[in-house]
Design a protein around this motif. Structure first.
Motif, PDB file in Angstrom:
ATOM      1  N   MET A  74      -5.918 -21.892   9.701  1.00 25.83           N
ATOM      2  CA  MET A  74      -5.529 -21.798   8.293  1.00 25.83           C
ATOM      3  C   MET A  74      -4.925 -20.417   8.065  1.00 25.83           C
ATOM      4  SD  MET A  74      -5.507 -23.562   5.619  1.00 25.83           S
ATOM      5  CE  MET A  74      -5.603 -23.590   3.870  1.00 25.83           C
ATOM      6  N   HIS A  75      -3.815 -20.347   7.333  1.00 26.15           N
ATOM      7  CA  HIS A  75      -3.178 -19.044   7.136  1.00 26.15           C
ATOM      8  C   HIS A  75      -2.912 -18.781   5.660  1.00 26.15           C
ATOM      9  CE1 HIS A  75       0.795 -20.944   6.584  1.00 26.15           C
ATOM     10  NE2 HIS A  75       0.410 -21.754   7.552  1.00 26.15           N
ATOM     11  N   ASN A  76      -2.682 -17.530   5.370  1.00 25.00           N
ATOM     12  CA  ASN A  76      -2.383 -17.102   4.005  1.00 25.00           C
ATOM     13  C   ASN A  76      -0.865 -16.943   3.863  1.00 25.00           C
ATOM     14  OD1 ASN A  76      -1.765 -14.646   5.233  1.00 25.00           O
ATOM     15  ND2 ASN A  76      -3.652 -13.639   4.584  1.00 25.00           N
ATOM     16  N   PRO A  77      -0.378 -16.581   2.673  1.00 21.18           N
ATOM     17  CA  PRO A  77       1.075 -16.430   2.495  1.00 21.18           C
ATOM     18  C   PRO A  77       1.711 -15.375   3.406  1.00 21.18           C
ATOM     19  CG  PRO A  77       0.003 -16.604   0.370  1.00 21.18           C
ATOM     20  CD  PRO A  77      -1.086 -16.472   1.399  1.00 21.18           C
ATOM     21  N   GLN A  78       0.909 -14.425   3.902  1.00 20.61           N
ATOM     22  CA  GLN A  78       1.437 -13.412   4.822  1.00 20.61           C
ATOM     23  C   GLN A  78       1.441 -13.922   6.275  1.00 20.61           C
ATOM     24  OE1 GLN A  78      -1.255 -12.627   2.590  1.00 20.61           O
ATOM     25  NE2 GLN A  78       0.335 -12.146   1.099  1.00 20.61           N
ATOM     26  N   VAL A  79       1.111 -15.184   6.464  1.00 26.23           N
ATOM     27  CA  VAL A  79       1.075 -15.873   7.750  1.00 26.23           C
ATOM     28  C   VAL A  79       0.027 -15.253   8.690  1.00 26.23           C
ATOM     29  CG1 VAL A  79       2.469 -17.000   9.535  1.00 26.23           C
ATOM     30  CG2 VAL A  79       3.559 -16.303   7.413  1.00 26.23           C
ATOM     31  N   GLU A  80      -1.057 -14.750   8.124  1.00 28.62           N
ATOM     32  CA  GLU A  80      -2.203 -14.300   8.908  1.00 28.62           C
ATOM     33  C   GLU A  80      -3.144 -15.492   9.045  1.00 28.62           C
ATOM     34  OE1 GLU A  80      -3.247  -9.839   7.612  1.00 28.62           O
ATOM     35  OE2 GLU A  80      -3.310 -11.291   5.981  1.00 28.62           O
ATOM     36  N   GLU A  81      -3.594 -15.765  10.270  1.00 22.13           N
ATOM     37  CA  GLU A  81      -4.549 -16.847  10.474  1.00 22.13           C
ATOM     38  C   GLU A  81      -5.955 -16.392  10.088  1.00 22.13           C
ATOM     39  OE1 GLU A  81      -4.402 -18.484  14.424  1.00 22.13           O
ATOM     40  OE2 GLU A  81      -2.629 -19.670  13.929  1.00 22.13           O
ATOM     41  N   PHE A  82      -6.771 -17.366   9.639  1.00 21.45           N
ATOM     42  CA  PHE A  82      -8.168 -17.073   9.347  1.00 21.45           C
ATOM     43  C   PHE A  82      -8.837 -16.565  10.622  1.00 21.45           C
ATOM     44  CE2 PHE A  82     -12.594 -18.283   8.230  1.00 21.45           C
ATOM     45  CZ  PHE A  82     -12.689 -17.598   7.024  1.00 21.45           C
ATOM     46  N   PHE A 108     -15.876 -22.976   2.911  1.00 23.58           N
ATOM     47  CA  PHE A 108     -14.621 -23.593   2.478  1.00 23.58           C
ATOM     48  C   PHE A 108     -14.068 -22.892   1.238  1.00 23.58           C
ATOM     49  CE2 PHE A 108     -15.642 -27.532   5.031  1.00 23.58           C
ATOM     50  CZ  PHE A 108     -14.551 -27.391   5.880  1.00 23.58           C
ATOM     51  N   ASN A 109     -14.928 -22.391   0.357  1.00 24.18           N
ATOM     52  CA  ASN A 109     -14.455 -21.610  -0.790  1.00 24.18           C
ATOM     53  C   ASN A 109     -13.779 -20.324  -0.326  1.00 24.18           C
ATOM     54  OD1 ASN A 109     -15.287 -23.447  -2.716  1.00 24.18           O
ATOM     55  ND2 ASN A 109     -17.232 -22.429  -3.101  1.00 24.18           N
ATOM     56  N   ARG A 110     -14.382 -19.659   0.648  1.00 19.38           N
ATOM     57  CA  ARG A 110     -13.767 -18.430   1.185  1.00 19.38           C
ATOM     58  C   ARG A 110     -12.449 -18.733   1.885  1.00 19.38           C
ATOM     59  NH1 ARG A 110     -18.094 -13.924   3.081  1.00 19.38           N
ATOM     60  NH2 ARG A 110     -19.313 -13.913   1.168  1.00 19.38           N
ATOM     61  N   LEU A 111     -12.399 -19.848   2.587  1.00 18.17           N
ATOM     62  CA  LEU A 111     -11.173 -20.259   3.268  1.00 18.17           C
ATOM     63  C   LEU A 111     -10.076 -20.515   2.234  1.00 18.17           C
ATOM     64  CD1 LEU A 111     -10.086 -20.895   6.127  1.00 18.17           C
ATOM     65  CD2 LEU A 111     -10.742 -23.270   5.714  1.00 18.17           C
ATOM     66  N   LYS A 112     -10.431 -21.161   1.140  1.00 16.33           N
ATOM     67  CA  LYS A 112      -9.478 -21.445   0.062  1.00 16.33           C
ATOM     68  C   LYS A 112      -8.969 -20.143  -0.559  1.00 16.33           C
ATOM     69  CE  LYS A 112      -9.129 -24.092  -4.211  1.00 16.33           C
ATOM     70  NZ  LYS A 112      -9.855 -24.963  -5.165  1.00 16.33           N
ATOM     71  N   ALA A 115      -6.537 -18.507   1.856  1.00 17.40           N
ATOM     72  CA  ALA A 115      -5.262 -19.214   1.965  1.00 17.40           C
ATOM     73  C   ALA A 115      -4.358 -18.998   0.754  1.00 17.40           C
ATOM     74  CB  ALA A 115      -5.511 -20.703   2.172  1.00 17.40           C
ATOM     75  N   GLU A 116      -4.916 -18.590  -0.370  1.00 20.71           N
ATOM     76  CA  GLU A 116      -4.129 -18.318  -1.585  1.00 20.71           C
ATOM     77  C   GLU A 116      -3.165 -19.454  -1.909  1.00 20.71           C
ATOM     78  OE1 GLU A 116      -2.361 -14.372  -1.770  1.00 20.71           O
ATOM     79  OE2 GLU A 116      -3.794 -13.679  -0.256  1.00 20.71           O
ATOM     80  N   GLY A 117      -3.655 -20.691  -1.845  1.00 22.61           N
ATOM     81  CA  GLY A 117      -2.842 -21.840  -2.222  1.00 22.61           C
ATOM     82  C   GLY A 117      -2.043 -22.474  -1.095  1.00 22.61           C
ATOM     83  N   MET A 118      -2.055 -21.891   0.083  1.00 23.52           N
ATOM     84  CA  MET A 118      -1.335 -22.482   1.222  1.00 23.52           C
ATOM     85  C   MET A 118      -2.060 -23.751   1.659  1.00 23.52           C
ATOM     86  SD  MET A 118       1.199 -20.402   1.693  1.00 23.52           S
ATOM     87  CE  MET A 118       1.834 -20.883   3.280  1.00 23.52           C
TER      88      MET A 118
END
Length: 133
Positions: A74-82, A108-112, A115-118
């Motif tokens: 799972m990644h965030n908008p900066q394309v960093e993987e969890f 899962f809340n922390r993952l969400k 991800a900032e909406g990704m």
């Protein structure tokens, strides 16, 4: 324990001996790397030849996380993987006070939040096993 090409399980254990003047929530973690190969990828004889049977201690206070790569990828908008290190960090923070179900919900809340909406690039599967003893 069986692993058929999935991510290595994460084992959280209580310390063997609790030193004085330390945080009682301190945990030890390790990623389990049993031998094996993805199910269905090679002929049965080769698959069976590389299987490893392992018995591990699972004392009271231990937690085992089984998950698919969708969680760590799972990644965030900066394309960093969890990633696996972030997974271990969050697991250690969340584990002491939560039931297995609460732990999964909080992770899962922390993952969400991370991800900032990704959208998830793959399936997200998490099985948490606890020995409450």
């Amino acid at each position: 324990l069986a692993r058929s090409g999935h991510e290595p399980p994460l084992l959280l254990r209580p310390p063997l001996a609790q030193p004085k003047n330390t945080d009682s929530h301190h945990r030890i973690y390790s990623y389990l790397q049993p031998e094996g190969i993805a199910l269905g990828m090679v002929p049965t004889a080769l698959y069976e030849a590389v299987l490893e049977e392992t018995t591990l201690p699972f004392p009271p206070g231990s937690t085992l996380l089984l998950y698919t790569d969708g969680l760590t990828e799972m990644h965030n908008p900066q394309v960093e993987e969890f990633g696996s290190m972030r997974l271990a960090q969050h697991a250690l923070e969340l584990e002491p006070a939560a039931t297995a179900d609460e732990f999964n919900q909080r992770l899962f809340n922390r993952l969400k939040q991370f991800a900032e909406g990704m959208q998830a690039p793959d399936d997200l599967t998490l099985v948490t096993i606890r020995h409450n003893g």
